[in-house]
Structure formats: structure tokens, C-alpha cells
Design an enzyme around this catalytic site. Structure first.
Site, short mmCIF file in Angstrom:
data_model
loop_
_atom_site.label_atom_id
_atom_site.label_comp_id
_atom_site.label_asym_id
_atom_site.label_seq_id
_atom_site.Cartn_x
_atom_site.Cartn_y
_atom_site.Cartn_z
N GLY A 167 -1.57 -3.61 -3.16
CA GLY A 167 -0.22 -4.06 -2.85
C GLY A 167 0.11 -3.81 -1.41
O GLY A 167 -0.52 -2.97 -0.75
N GLN A 211 5.61 -2.12 5.58
CA GLN A 211 4.35 -1.50 6.04
C GLN A 211 3.78 -2.19 7.27
O GLN A 211 2.83 -1.70 7.87
CB GLN A 211 3.29 -1.54 4.93
CG GLN A 211 3.57 -0.54 3.82
CD GLN A 211 2.50 -0.62 2.75
OE1 GLN A 211 2.58 -1.44 1.85
NE2 GLN A 211 1.48 0.22 2.86
N CYS A 229 -2.42 4.81 -0.60
CA CYS A 229 -1.58 3.83 0.07
C CYS A 229 -2.26 3.45 1.38
O CYS A 229 -2.82 4.31 2.07
CB CYS A 229 -0.22 4.46 0.34
SG CYS A 229 0.89 3.41 1.27
N LEU A 230 -2.22 2.16 1.71
CA LEU A 230 -2.85 1.72 2.96
C LEU A 230 -2.19 2.36 4.18
O LEU A 230 -2.80 2.44 5.24
CB LEU A 230 -2.80 0.19 3.07
CG LEU A 230 -3.62 -0.56 2.01
CD1 LEU A 230 -3.29 -2.05 2.02
CD2 LEU A 230 -5.12 -0.35 2.22
N HIS A 274 5.44 1.21 -6.70
CA HIS A 274 5.00 1.78 -5.42
C HIS A 274 5.48 0.89 -4.26
O HIS A 274 6.01 1.38 -3.26
CB HIS A 274 3.46 1.87 -5.43
CG HIS A 274 2.84 2.35 -4.15
ND1 HIS A 274 2.14 3.52 -4.05
CD2 HIS A 274 2.78 1.78 -2.91
CE1 HIS A 274 1.69 3.67 -2.82
NE2 HIS A 274 2.06 2.62 -2.10
N GLU A 275 5.34 -0.43 -4.39
CA GLU A 275 5.73 -1.34 -3.30
C GLU A 275 7.25 -1.40 -3.15
O GLU A 275 7.77 -1.47 -2.04
CB GLU A 275 5.15 -2.74 -3.52
CG GLU A 275 3.62 -2.80 -3.56
CD GLU A 275 2.94 -2.08 -2.39
OE1 GLU A 275 3.50 -2.04 -1.28
OE2 GLU A 275 1.85 -1.51 -2.61
N HIS A 304 8.35 1.32 -1.06
CA HIS A 304 8.19 1.05 0.37
C HIS A 304 9.43 0.36 0.94
O HIS A 304 9.83 0.64 2.06
CB HIS A 304 6.96 0.15 0.62
CG HIS A 304 5.68 0.91 0.73
ND1 HIS A 304 5.46 1.90 1.65
CD2 HIS A 304 4.51 0.80 0.02
CE1 HIS A 304 4.22 2.37 1.51
NE2 HIS A 304 3.63 1.72 0.52
NI NI Z 1 1.64 1.91 -0.19
#
Ligand code: NI
Length: 465
Positions: free
Chosen positions: A47, A52, A98-99, A140-141, A144
């Protein structure tokens, strides 16, 4: 076009997104986010949120992985203005990454199922249900878009990739569901330790309604703190049994609960109903093993984990651990020790039982001894019958509740050996909080007049005698 993914602690990751419409600029952003997400190889991402990449639109991309069993191919979705309409009480705990926080993983508890509304990239409104990994990814997204990172929610310390791998190899595929029964802060010790273990989920926490106290049970406060589903009961009838069965437990676990688990409930868990009992069963069955062991002058006690049956503390023994009793041991320190040890051992027992690696050992009923419930009257010192060393043990056995106690009049007559005068027969209660033996005699060190604060014996003498 590939976009640069911001890395924590970049402050832009803490910005909140604003609602969008499906206009060309947003569609271009969606396209770029998709390309960027799919270009991530080591590790891959499931995701990506607009925040981000330093943008403030409420746009997320989620990837639903292919599942051969469900005949589902991989799908990449864009959701504009995503919102969670409802989420299940049931939660699962998994390691997340997480990226924007590369190389770290943390254990995060999230709803198992959610209902979501959003706009598709072409502007069409949609509503759908998601569960498992997809639900987790969406939550999770959406976090963000609120400036929240998974590290804000992670329990315990973050793990490196290597640490996570070794954990996964050990046992993480397990997700054992537990319904936990208790009340006191000792119950909470055990519950908290289970809650912190990966692979275990407290699906429901049940505490006993306390008739004497207006405070909610300590265990209930624990459940609230961690947002766990909770039930406060005065009895375990049909209605309660149904709610407990709905939690689909692998284990029922009781620790300092106070109510008997009815036979209908014993059948409910997939694997077993377990009890953590603070004594070396079959010795000291019943509700007050701590005070009983101290009163008896035991040098050693322990903790026993049993598989509950229809009797009171009669079930087969799964595990037992011993600990020495300190000469200064009080009921409070006894239970603290016992339940800490029990919690530690319990985690191992659950994993072993889940793998079918446990041998049950029946209790020898001929060796059984019993304790009964403590009431205020148990703590009353009988000066003419009780020996000094017994009174010293009473002080510790009944600490902090109900306390060994006497009246000020009796204290004067029997302990201070003052000539007994009717006018000194003060009926006020006095708790004996600390004392010790010196050359066979009891020496009081700390006392508490009913309704007052604890004071030293010296202070008591100075003020009252
Ligand atoms: Ni993330």
C-alpha cells in the site's frame, strides 16, 4: 512517473490529507502512486498513501495479493477519501512494516474485518467489506492520511528484518484466540503478559462484577486501555456463554477470577480451558492458597497450570513451577510472584498445547488440601489462643486484606499487658500491618487505626498511650 517515498522522521509524513474530487490532477497522482508502489521490489509494498510522497490529497493505493485458493488474481486499487464505516471487535495482531520506515517491523493490533466507503479513481462511490491483510493494509494507509505511522501503534520494540525472520521461523503462523477470565490486578499481570506475546490474541476479556467495590475491576481497566472486547459478569449463564462462544476461543484461561466455569463453557474452546492456580496442586485448592501457605509456615509454594474440569481446582496438571517463600512474604508479594511466574510459563504451555506436545497428569486427590474464602473475621487476633509466631504469620498472610486486627482495648490488655480497666476497653479496630518475632515475642512495627493512615508503632505509642 516514479515518486520519491519519504522516510521517517520526515515531518511531511505527519501531515494530514484533505478530501479530493476525481479530477485529472488526482488521476495523474493515482497513476504515479500505482507505478511507484509496483516498482518497490525489496521489500515489496502492499500500500501507499499520498502523504508518503509529500502530497496532501486523501488518496491511497492498496494491493490485494493473488490468492489461488480463493481463485483471486492480484489487484491494485485506488481509493479516494477512504473512510472506515465500521470495524469488527475481533482484532488480529501481526507484524507490519512500511515503505516510509524501511527495515523495521512492529506488532500492531487491528480489526480483523472492516467496512469501507471511498471514491474510485473515476469518481464512482463504492462501499465494500475487507478482511485479513487487505483490511490491515487499508487501515494502515488511512492512518498515513492522518499523519499516523504504524510505529505509533506498535506494541513492544521494533524488530529488524533479521529479528523478524527468526521470530517467524519460530512460531508466528500461530494466532491463538484466548478468552481470559479474571478480576484483580493479579489477573491483569497474566492478561498483560499474554497480550504482549506475538501469536496470541485476547479475543475477549471477562471480569467478575464486584459487589463490594464501586471501582471497576482492574482487569476491566486493562481491557479498556488496550481496546479489548470486554464483558463484566455477575454470573455465567446462557447469555454470557453465547457471547463467549462467539469469540471462537482456542483457549479459555482463568486467573484469580472467582466464579466457577460451568460445564457448558468448558466445552467451548477449540483446544482447552486452563486455570492458573497459585499453589502446588493438589495442595491448597480453593480461593485463598496464598494466605493459607503463609499461615502454615510453608517454605515453598508454586504455581500450577491445570486443564479445568467440572470440579474446583481438580483438573489435570499441565505444568507446575516452584518458588521459595521469603520469611517476610506477605499475601501481596506471594501472589505477585506466583502470577508473574504463571504468566511466563503459561505462554510456553499455550504454544506446546497448540502443537499437541503436552502430557496431562491427573492430580492425586488423596493428597488434596483445601482453603476457604477469607473474610474480615479471619484476621481477628485471638490473643489467648494464638501464639506469637502464629500472629506474626497472620500479619503477613492477611496483608493487605483483611489485615490481622484487634481492638485497641484488647491490644492494651493482651499485648501491652496493662491492667485491664473497663474504661480502657476501646472497641476501635486496629490493623497490625507489620511485626516480627524477637526471642519468641511479637514486636509490632506498623499499625493502622480504623479509618486512619498507617503509622509506626512508635508513633502509635507516642500519640495514644
Ligand atoms: Ni506505510
Amino acid at each position: 512517473m516514479l515518486l520519491e517515498i519519504l522516510k521517517s522522521p520526515d515531518p511531511r509524513l505527519r501531515q494530514k490529507g484533505s478530501p479530493v474530487e476525481a479530477e485529472p490532477g488526482v488521476q495523474e497522482l493515482v497513476q504515479n502512486l500505482k507505478e511507484t508502489l509496483l516498482a518497490q521490489k525489496d521489500p515489496e509494498g502492499v500500500g501507499l498513501a499520498a502523504t508518503q510522497v509529500g502530497r496532501t490529497e486523501r488518496v491511497i493505493i492498496v494491493r490485494e495479493l493473488a490468492d489461488e485458493k480463493k481463485n483471486r488474481t492480484e489487484k491494485v486499487m485506488a481509493l479516494l477519501n477512504p473512510q472506515v464505516l465500521s470495524q469488527s471487535f475481533q482484532t488480529t495482531k501481526e507484524y507490519e512494516g512500511c515503505l516510509s520506515v524501511p527495515g523495521y517491523y512492529g506488532l500492531v493490533s487491528r480489526a480483523e474485518k472492516i467496512k469501507v466507503t471511498a471514491l474510485e479513481e473515476n469518481g464512482r462511490p463504492i462501499k465494500f467489506r475487507a478482511e485479513g491483510l487487505l483490511a490491515r493494509t487499508i487501515l494502515h494507509e488511512i492512518d498515513h492520511l492522518e499523519g499516523i505511522l504504524f510505529t505509533d501503534r506498535a506494541e513492544g520494540k521494533l524488530l529488524s528484518e533479521e529479528e523478524l525472520d527468526s521470530l517467524l521461523q519460530q512460531n508466528l503462523s500461530l494466532n491463538l484466540r484466548i478468552v481470559f477470565f479474571g478480576s484483580s490486578r493479579y489477573s491483569t499481570l497474566v492478561a498483560e503478559s499474554l497480550h504482549n506475546q506475538p501469536g496470541l490474541t485476547l479475543a475477549l476479556v471477562v471480569s467478575q462484577e464486584h459487589q463490594l467495590s464501586s471501582q471497576p475491576p482492574a482487569l476491566e481497566q486493562f481491557a479498556q486501555k488496550y481496546n479489548l472486547k470486554h464483558l463484566r459478569v455477575a454470573k455465567l449463564g446462557k447469555e454470557e456463554t453465547e457471547l463467549i462462544a462467539e469469540a471462537r476461543p482456542d483457549f479459555l484461561i482463568t486467573a484469580d477470577f472467582g466464579l466457577k466455569i460451568p460445564p457448558s463453557l468448558l466445552q467451548c474452546p477449540r483446544i482447552a480451558p486452563l486455570n492458573v492456580h497459585p499453589s502446588l496442586l493438589p495442595k491448597y485448592r480453593g480461593p485463598a492458597p496464598g494466605p493459607a501457605a503463609i499461615l502454615q509456615g510453608e517454605r515453598e509454594s508454586g504455581i500450577t497450570i491445570i486443564q479445568m474440569d467440572a470440579g474446583f481446582d481438580t483438573g489435570a496438571v499441565i505444568a507446575q513451577e516452584r518458588f521459595p517463600l521469603d520469611p517476610q512474604e506477605t499475601a501481596a508479594s506471594f501472589y505477585q510472584k506466583a502470577y508473574e511466574l504463571g504468566a511466563k510459563r503459561l505462554h510456553k504451555v499455550l504454544l506446546q498445547m497448540a502443537e499437541g506436545k503436552i502430557v496431562l497428569r491427573a492430580q492425586d486427590n488423596n493428597q488434596a488440601t483445601y482453603t476457604s474464602k477469607i473474610s474480615k473475621v479471619c484476621g481477628r487476633v485471638k490473643w489467648e489462643e494464638d501464639s506469637p509466631d502464629y500472629i506474626e504469620r497472620m500479619i503477613r498472610a492477611y496483608y493487605p486484606w483483611p489485615g490481622a486486627w484487634t481492638t485497641i482495648g484488647e491490644l492494651r490488655k493482651f499485648y501491652l499487658k496493662e491492667a485491664y480497666l473497663p474504661q480502657t476497653s476501646d472497641p476501635k479496630r486496629l490493623k497490625l500491618l507489620k511485626g516480627h518475632l524477637r526471642e519468641g515475642k511479637l514486636e509490632l512495627a506498623e499499625v493502622q487505626i480504623e479509618g486512619k493512615k498507617p503509622i509506626s508503632w512508635r508513633q502509635f505509642q507516642a500519640g495514644h498511650l
